[in-house]
Scaffold this motif. Structure first.
Motif, PDB file in Angstrom:
ATOM      1  N   TYR A   1       0.736  -4.674   4.242  1.00  0.00           N
ATOM      2  CA  TYR A   1      -0.350  -5.032   5.147  1.00  0.00           C
ATOM      3  C   TYR A   1       0.021  -6.198   6.058  1.00  0.00           C
ATOM      4  O   TYR A   1      -0.731  -6.537   6.959  1.00  0.00           O
TER       5      TYR A   1
ATOM      6  N   CYS B   1      -3.341  -1.121   9.508  1.00  0.00           N
ATOM      7  CA  CYS B   1      -4.168  -0.432   8.493  1.00  0.00           C
ATOM      8  C   CYS B   1      -3.411   0.680   7.765  1.00  0.00           C
ATOM      9  O   CYS B   1      -3.858   1.143   6.716  1.00  0.00           O
ATOM     10  N   HIS B   2      -2.305   1.121   8.322  1.00  0.00           N
ATOM     11  CA  HIS B   2      -1.469   2.165   7.733  1.00  0.00           C
ATOM     12  C   HIS B   2      -2.265   3.418   7.374  1.00  0.00           C
ATOM     13  O   HIS B   2      -2.014   4.066   6.355  1.00  0.00           O
ATOM     14  N   GLN B   3      -3.253   3.721   8.228  1.00  0.00           N
ATOM     15  CA  GLN B   3      -4.058   4.945   8.089  1.00  0.00           C
ATOM     16  C   GLN B   3      -4.731   5.055   6.721  1.00  0.00           C
ATOM     17  O   GLN B   3      -4.926   6.156   6.205  1.00  0.00           O
ATOM     18  N   GLN B   4      -5.115   3.919   6.157  1.00  0.00           N
ATOM     19  CA  GLN B   4      -5.871   3.934   4.904  1.00  0.00           C
ATOM     20  C   GLN B   4      -7.345   4.227   5.190  1.00  0.00           C
ATOM     21  O   GLN B   4      -7.800   4.101   6.339  1.00  0.00           O
TER      22      GLN B   4
ATOM     23  N   VAL C   1       0.854  -1.173   0.000  1.00  0.00           N
ATOM     24  CA  VAL C   1       0.000   0.000   0.000  1.00  0.00           C
ATOM     25  C   VAL C   1       0.898   1.234   0.000  1.00  0.00           C
ATOM     26  O   VAL C   1       1.958   1.241   0.642  1.00  0.00           O
ATOM     27  N   GLN C   2       0.505   2.239  -0.756  1.00  0.00           N
ATOM     28  CA  GLN C   2       1.279   3.467  -0.817  1.00  0.00           C
ATOM     29  C   GLN C   2       0.582   4.548  -0.006  1.00  0.00           C
ATOM     30  O   GLN C   2      -0.601   4.850  -0.222  1.00  0.00           O
ATOM     31  N   LYS C   3       1.337   5.122   0.931  1.00  0.00           N
ATOM     32  CA  LYS C   3       0.834   6.221   1.763  1.00  0.00           C
ATOM     33  C   LYS C   3       1.679   7.438   1.445  1.00  0.00           C
ATOM     34  O   LYS C   3       2.839   7.523   1.843  1.00  0.00           O
ATOM     35  N   GLU C   4       1.112   8.360   0.661  1.00  0.00           N
ATOM     36  CA  GLU C   4       1.861   9.488   0.113  1.00  0.00           C
ATOM     37  C   GLU C   4       3.039   8.922  -0.697  1.00  0.00           C
ATOM     38  O   GLU C   4       2.819   8.209  -1.658  1.00  0.00           O
TER      39      GLU C   4
ATOM     40  N   TYR D   1       9.093  -0.160   6.085  1.00  0.00           N
ATOM     41  CA  TYR D   1       8.664   0.683   4.962  1.00  0.00           C
ATOM     42  C   TYR D   1       9.843   0.943   4.037  1.00  0.00           C
ATOM     43  O   TYR D   1      11.010   0.690   4.365  1.00  0.00           O
TER      44      TYR D   1
ATOM     45  N   SER E   1       4.120  -0.367  10.644  1.00  0.00           N
ATOM     46  CA  SER E   1       4.590   0.806   9.906  1.00  0.00           C
ATOM     47  C   SER E   1       6.088   1.026  10.061  1.00  0.00           C
ATOM     48  O   SER E   1       6.667   1.868   9.372  1.00  0.00           O
TER      49      SER E   1
END
Length: 311
Positions: A84, A141-144, A75-78, A91, A88
């Motif tokens: 998953y 959840c990595h703030q998704q 998953v890409q966060k910014e 990364y 965190s």
């Protein structure tokens, strides 16, 4: 009134000694306890994929390390790439780097499990987040967006099924490994107090089912919440056990997990550690230099006598 700890002493608990390898996976309480093991001179691998609270992603880590299941999607966060299947803390700034990092950490986990004397699993919460896209319970959840997941209280039977598979392949890799489960005393109040109790109840049921698989249980949760049962043993947030509480658990653990001879060696190690930690009033002085030289000689002499101790 004080509660006796006699009824909490585990029966037929595995014994370990210096030179034995320990692997710890699970919640932040696991990481706190790893500090005590390291301070006592043990070789410990702690959470190579970061802190994870739910039993199903923890079981999956073992299955992934042994190449029995595929990894989840990234998953890409910014501009940060995350997995998953990990916290965190794992990364990279591109997908290739994350893939290499995960492969490296999973190889480390496999190599450690292959030679470990004991594996300690600290279960944090039965509340899980199921990824709608795949139906899998994620480690983080990595703030998704919330719409990406369904939050569920996962029942013990589903968690047991995953762990039964993980324990089976683990025993094939290392038939002599001893597996110990414990439940984190951390209160997950963000879910709600009632919800936290329901979650811990499912973890207790899971442990009951797992004991059919010849695993052991250590009562961290009961020691903190039923024996100590006082907020003075928690951080100011009232959620996380403080150092005094973890030391109480460690002191209960020592005669359970270590022989009398090993505990005597631990006492010698702690004396040296305290000498190292002693704050010198004038660190540039001749007296301070002499102290450091004497300490170095004592440490080197000790380690030459006990080479299995990890400093």
């Amino acid at each position: 009134m004080s509660i006796s700890t006699a009824s909490l002493i585990p029966k037929n608990f595995p014994k370990i000694q210096h030179g034995d390898s320990i692997v710890q996976l699970g919640s932040c309480f696991s990481t706190n306890m790893s500090l005590w093991f390291r301070r006592a001179g043990f070789q410990v691998l702690d959470n190579p994929l970061g802190v994870v609270f739910h039993p199903i992603p923890l079981a999956k880590q073992i299955l992934m390390a042994l190449s029995k299941v595929e990894r989840s999607s990234f998953v890409q966060k910014e501009d940060v790439f995350l997995s998953y299947d990990a916290s965190s803390a794992i990364y990279s700034m591109d997908s290739k780097g994350l893939d290499e990092l995960l492969n490296q950490q999973l190889r480390t986990l496999k190599n450690s499990l292959e030679k470990a004397r004991i594996l300690v699993i600290t279960l944090g919460s039965a509340h899980g987040y199921r990824l709608k896209e795949s139906g899998s319970i994620v480690a983080n959840c990595h703030q998704q967006p919330q719409i990406t997941f369904d939050k569920e209280l996962i029942r013990a039977e589903e968690m047991f099924s995953e762990w039964k598979s993980a324990l089976s392949v683990l025993k094939e890799l290392n038939p002599t490994i001893q597996v110990v489960f414990t439940i984190s005393p951390v209160r997950y109040v963000r879910d709600g107090l009632l919800e936290n109790s329901q979650s811990k109840a499912e973890l207790v049921r899971l442990v009951s089912l797992l004991q059919q698989e010849s695993v052991h249980y250590f009562p961290s949760y009961e020691l903190v919440n039923d024996v100590l049962r006082d907020y003075c043993y928690f951080e100011v947030d009232g959620v996380h056990p403080n150092e005094q509480a973890t030391e109480f658990v460690w002191d209960f653990l020592k005669p359970t997990l270590f022989s009398e001879k090993t505990n005597e060696l631990i006492e010698e190690i702690i004396k040296l550690r305290k000498m190292e930690e002693h704050r010198l009033l004038y660190p540039e002085s001749k007296k301070a230099e002499d102290y450091r030289n004497q300490l170095k000689q004592k440490r080197e002499s000790f380690l030459s006598q006990y080479p299995v101790v990890v400093w």
